[in-house]
Design a protein around this motif. Structure first.
Motif, PDB file in Angstrom:
ATOM      1  N   ALA A 252      -0.311   4.309   0.043  1.00 55.95           N
ATOM      2  CA  ALA A 252      -1.009   5.827   0.731  1.00 55.95           C
ATOM      3  C   ALA A 252      -0.317   6.516   1.571  1.00 55.95           C
ATOM      4  O   ALA A 252      -0.202   7.501   1.597  1.00 55.95           O
ATOM      5  CB  ALA A 252      -2.331   5.026   1.064  1.00 55.95           C
ATOM      6  N   SER A 253       0.297   5.609   2.504  1.00 53.81           N
ATOM      7  CA  SER A 253       0.796   6.413   3.596  1.00 53.81           C
ATOM      8  C   SER A 253       2.468   6.473   3.437  1.00 53.81           C
ATOM      9  O   SER A 253       3.092   7.233   4.193  1.00 53.81           O
ATOM     10  CB  SER A 253       0.455   5.700   4.865  1.00 53.81           C
TER      11      SER A 253
ATOM     12  N   LYS B 155       6.701   7.003   6.752  1.00 54.63           N
ATOM     13  CA  LYS B 155       5.241   7.373   6.757  1.00 54.63           C
ATOM     14  C   LYS B 155       5.072   8.239   7.710  1.00 54.63           C
ATOM     15  O   LYS B 155       5.463   8.641   8.630  1.00 54.63           O
ATOM     16  CB  LYS B 155       4.698   6.028   7.022  1.00 54.63           C
ATOM     17  N   LYS B 156       4.131   9.358   7.228  1.00 54.25           N
ATOM     18  CA  LYS B 156       3.600  10.417   7.898  1.00 54.25           C
ATOM     19  C   LYS B 156       2.325   9.829   8.655  1.00 54.25           C
ATOM     20  O   LYS B 156       1.313   9.701   8.008  1.00 54.25           O
ATOM     21  CB  LYS B 156       3.337  11.665   7.120  1.00 54.25           C
ATOM     22  N   LEU B 157       2.372  10.030   9.769  1.00 50.84           N
ATOM     23  CA  LEU B 157       1.048   9.712  10.612  1.00 50.84           C
ATOM     24  C   LEU B 157       0.552  10.742  11.249  1.00 50.84           C
ATOM     25  O   LEU B 157       1.162  11.908  11.423  1.00 50.84           O
ATOM     26  CB  LEU B 157       1.346   8.642  11.407  1.00 50.84           C
ATOM     27  N   THR B 158      -0.808  10.670  11.729  1.00 46.48           N
ATOM     28  CA  THR B 158      -1.245  11.683  12.462  1.00 46.48           C
ATOM     29  C   THR B 158      -1.662  11.179  13.917  1.00 46.48           C
ATOM     30  O   THR B 158      -2.314  10.189  14.099  1.00 46.48           O
ATOM     31  CB  THR B 158      -2.548  12.190  11.769  1.00 46.48           C
TER      32      THR B 158
ATOM     33  N   ASP C  37       0.916  -1.210  -0.043  1.00 42.28           N
ATOM     34  CA  ASP C  37       0.047   0.037  -0.166  1.00 42.28           C
ATOM     35  C   ASP C  37       0.950   1.247  -0.256  1.00 42.28           C
ATOM     36  O   ASP C  37       1.592   1.434   1.034  1.00 42.28           O
ATOM     37  CB  ASP C  37      -1.085  -0.075   1.235  1.00 42.28           C
TER      38      ASP C  37
ATOM     39  N   TRP D  58       5.753   8.225   2.631  1.00 41.61           N
ATOM     40  CA  TRP D  58       5.971   9.686   2.377  1.00 41.61           C
ATOM     41  C   TRP D  58       6.853   9.892   0.933  1.00 41.61           C
ATOM     42  O   TRP D  58       6.260  10.374  -0.020  1.00 41.61           O
ATOM     43  CB  TRP D  58       7.047  10.216   3.425  1.00 41.61           C
TER      44      TRP D  58
END
Length: 448
Positions: free
Chosen positions: A225-226, A377-380, A223, A228
């Motif tokens: 999507a996440s 990966k950029k997470l919140t 995947d 960077w």
């Protein structure tokens, strides 16, 4: 008992005479070996029938093109005791490269060279796209390629998966009823069942990267999507001639240094600016090394490349290395960077923009480096704040952060200095009019 020349999955691929054929194979299962054998046999068949044929192999880079020619085409022809002539010619794709060619007695020719849209457009021939999922600009290459093979030529496409953002993914996953492609999919487990002498458990344990194992050996689509830096961005800036210290051109250099002492990697990344592009010139990694070893390697790189700026991770144990480096190299060109969320966001943004603009070049085919770059990966967080994390790779994206620090170092404008001489005031020595002596009016504060 001797090993078979071809395993059953390779024989199935070789026996498939479809005009359009795509194969997704696990790493190191002999996909290029089998396809170059098909090309050699096709050329010999054409000449036996009184004709001739033309094949072009488009590879990720010059090194891969040379491997396809030396360890594939030439190996097969030599084993079959077929006479051929081999040539090399200059080829330019932003940097000087070589096109490799073999000519058979009846006039058939096989050429191997690095892929780009221009080379894909430049031939009317059967085409083999080797490791196509890793080609930079795979969609543009595809658009340029199809008119080339429209006059009845064959097309062979093989690769391991490389994310979902490329043309290879579309070719393998297209489920339309009128799809003309013959597809072959062979993961590591099927290859082993067919006799390939590999130990899957041992390979997986040695790799120690679940994502890389899933994608490159079990042929799963990761995947994106996440991520960077999706694989497509990474593909687009890889180059054969990046990462080679011997190609240093005495340009302006910048160093990014990610600090670690125990489990993670200590990484120093040297960028050299050539025109408007930053080329990875050297990447040095240490694990569980002493601080003295860290200092020695950084001293070696600074002495060799005389960098304009050195940006170092100052977080935690980085305080002393930054202080020591500032003392050794000068505080004007050493900057410590605290890895706060805001600073990491800034570094990551600068790097992503450089990858998107293709103003950087990184080594081609370095799987550990690719895993590091892709693992970020950029997470919140629960409070809505952004946070960068990594999974996969053999560190915590240490090579990626060293690269980002170097790109940040290069983002600062270079201070230019100009010297304008001031005409001194003179008086003539009455005793010797051939001598000019500075006027005492210019003497201030104990100096001229």
């Amino acid at each position: 008992m001797s090993q078979p020349i071809l395993y059953p999955y390779q024989k199935r691929w070789l026996a498939d005479n479809s005009r359009f054929k795509v194969g997704m194979f696990a790493r190191q299962t002999g996909k290029t070996f089998a396809t170059t054998l098909e090309i050699a046999l096709d050329a010999l068949g054409a000449e036996a029938a009184g004709g001739k044929t033309r094949w072009v192999i488009l590879s990720r880079g010059e090194r891969q093109a040379r491997e396809a020619m030396e360890e594939g085409i030439k190996l097969h022809l030599s084993a079959m005791k077929i006479a051929f002539q081999a040539y090399e010619s200059d080829y330019f794709d932003g940097m000087a490269s070589k096109a490799l060619e073999v000519a058979l007695p009846g006039g058939s020719r096989i050429t191997a060279l690095p892929a780009n849209p221009d080379t894909a457009r430049g031939f009317s021939a059967n085409v083999f796209l080797d490791e196509f999922a890793f080609h930079a600009d795979s969609r543009k290459i595809w658009q340029a390629l199809f008119p080339v093979i429209s006059a009845g030529y064959k097309l062979r496409v093989v690769s391991t998966p490389n994310g979902k953002g490329n043309k290879f993914y579309e070719l393998v996953t297209d489920q339309s009823t009128d799809n003309p492609w013959s597809r072959h999919i062979v993961d590591i487990h099927e290859a082993i069942r067919d006799g390939l002498p590999r130990n899957a458990h041992e390979l997986k344990q040695g790799l120690k990267d679940p994502d890389a194992w899933a994608q490159e050996f079990e042929l799963q689509w990761l995947d994106e999507a996440s991520a960077w830096l999706p694989y497509e961005l990474i593909n687009n800036v890889e180059h054969d001639q990046a990462g080679d210290p011997a190609l240093y051109q005495r340009g302006a250099c910048y160093i990014g240094n990610d600090i670690a002492a125990r489990n993670d990697l200590w990484v120093a990344w040297v960028w050299e600016r050539i025109g408007d592009v930053l080329w990875a010139r050297e990447i040095r990694t240490l694990r569980r090394a002493s601080f003295a070893e860290h200092d020695a390697v950084l001293d070696e790189l600074v002495n060799r490349y005389n960098p304009i700026r050195v940006c170092i991770d100052q977080t935690g144990m980085g305080e002393k290395p930054v202080e020591d480096a500032s003392r050794r190299y000068g505080s004007s060109r050493v900057e410590g960077v605290l890895f706060t969320n805001d600073n990491k966001q800034h570094l990551a943004n600068l790097a992503k923009q450089a990858f998107e603009d293709k103003t950087v070049r990184i080594p081609l085919g370095d799987e550990l480096l690719r895993a590091d770059l892709h693992s970020l990966k950029k997470l919140t967080t629960a409070t809505g704040r952004p946070r960068f994390d990594s999974s996969g790779g053999d560190g915590h994206a240490d090579r990626a952060w060293a690269a980002f620090l170097g790109i940040y170092a290069a983002s600062h404008p270079v201070a230019e200095y100009a010297y304008t001489p001031v005409k001194p005031r003179y008086r003539v020595d009455p005793d010797d009019d051939s001598r000019l002596i500075k006027s005492t009016a210019n003497f201030k504060g104990g100096c001229w």
